[in-house]
Design a protein around this motif. Structure first.
Motif, PDB file in Angstrom:
ATOM      1  N   ALA A  89       0.852  -1.161  -0.085  1.00 27.08           N
ATOM      2  CA  ALA A  89      -0.061  -0.062   0.139  1.00 27.08           C
ATOM      3  C   ALA A  89       0.930   1.335   0.016  1.00 27.08           C
ATOM      4  CB  ALA A  89      -0.943  -0.225   1.287  1.00 27.08           C
ATOM      5  N   ARG A  93       0.855   4.032  -2.826  1.00 24.49           N
ATOM      6  CA  ARG A  93       0.801   5.467  -2.473  1.00 24.49           C
ATOM      7  C   ARG A  93       1.980   6.146  -3.016  1.00 24.49           C
ATOM      8  NH1 ARG A  93       2.228   8.712   2.141  1.00 24.49           N
ATOM      9  NH2 ARG A  93       3.771   7.149   2.248  1.00 24.49           N
ATOM     10  N   LEU A 144      -3.741   2.139   3.184  1.00 23.72           N
ATOM     11  CA  LEU A 144      -4.148   3.416   2.077  1.00 23.72           C
ATOM     12  C   LEU A 144      -4.845   4.453   2.836  1.00 23.72           C
ATOM     13  CD1 LEU A 144      -4.723   1.491  -1.276  1.00 23.72           C
ATOM     14  CD2 LEU A 144      -2.861   2.972  -0.682  1.00 23.72           C
ATOM     15  N   PRO A 151      -3.071   9.005  -0.565  1.00 23.84           N
ATOM     16  CA  PRO A 151      -2.919   8.947  -2.073  1.00 23.84           C
ATOM     17  C   PRO A 151      -3.749  10.118  -2.918  1.00 23.84           C
ATOM     18  CG  PRO A 151      -3.778   6.867  -1.282  1.00 23.84           C
ATOM     19  CD  PRO A 151      -3.738   7.821  -0.103  1.00 23.84           C
TER      20      PRO A 151
END
Length: 265
Positions: A89, A93, A144, A151
């Motif tokens: 993750a 990102r 995330l 993100p």
């Protein structure tokens, strides 16, 4: 028939070529108008000389994020067993930020036994690898949501695989894009299975973009003007062309882009 516009992907297979050639091919594909450039997550060539030149997936994606400016990029697909889900993750990102919001996070349960054996991962069975994927997907999503900075967008999740009982259930639960290699008859059947899983989890199947491989090995080979409409009529909208090094012939990609343009007006 899907209401989504046709998109064309390129799986730029990172085998049997130097990185300069890979970078140049990615730039040429972007200039041609491809929508997405994928690579894959293996450690050795899948055909040709099994010990020929080959490069790693995610470090390449970070470099492609810098050397391209418009296309989306992503792995087709990242092997769940090679990286801790939280680490994956964070990597996703980071590449999302490097690319300024162009990453697609492709993921699958893994299948290439040599990769596992030579890099020290436990291969297990189809069932254990799918169970690991099922445990990992929520962990990826949770991490995330915790990262700082977050993100740049909700990173689209692509799940690759065609297993009807487990993989398509995970697609219904988690995927924004589902990828497989399909002839029209197989896709028609798999779509019915996926719709059943979506009904079971209370999800609209129209939320999931349907992606299929259309050239390369392994895939279903066919002319865009013949195969494309049949697959599109069954719900596919993302058509991904696989090309192999060292030369990376983009002729089939040009044909599929031309067909896309005729469909999208």
């Amino acid at each position: 028939m899907t209401g989504r516009p046709v998109r064309i992907g390129l799986q730029l297979q990172p085998q049997h070529a130097g990185y300069r050639k890979i970078r140049e091919t990615a730039a040429e594909a972007e200039a041609l108008g491809v929508d997405i450039i994928f690579n894959w997550d293996h450690f050795f060539p899948l055909w040709g000389d099994p010990d020929g030149p080959h490069f790693e997936c995610w470090t390449m994606l970070a470099a492609l994020a810098e050397s391209t400016s418009r296309v989306e990029i992503g792995p087709m697909v990242s092997c769940n067993g090679y990286r801790n889900p939280e680490l994956l993750a964070d990597m996703a990102r980071t590449v999302d930020h490097i690319s300024e919001g162009r990453l697609i996070l492709g993921i699958g349960s893994g299948w290439c036994e040599r990769d596992y054996a030579e890099y020290g991962y436990e291969f297990g069975t189809d069932g254990t690898r799918l169970a690991d994927l099922a445990r990992s997907l929520p962990r990826v999503e949770t991490r995330l949501a915790k990262l700082n900075p977050p993100p740049t967008r909700k990173i689209p999740m692509l799940i690759g695989g065609v297993g009807e009982k487990k993989t398509l259930r995970l697609v219904a639960e988690h995927a924004d894009i589902w990828h497989g290699f399909h002839d029209p008859e197989t896709l028609a059947h798999k779509m019915n299975v996926l719709k059943g899983h979506c009904a079971a989890v209370g999800r609209d199947p129209g939320e999931i973009e349907i992606s299929t491989g259309v050239f390369g090995t392994p895939s279903h080979v066919g002319r865009p003007d013949e195969l494309g409409p049949r697959l599109r009529g069954l719900g596919a909208s993302l058509f991904t062309v696989g090309i192999d090094g060292p030369d990376y012939d983009l002729k089939p990609l040009r044909e599929w882009i031309s067909w896309r343009d005729s469909q999208n007006g």
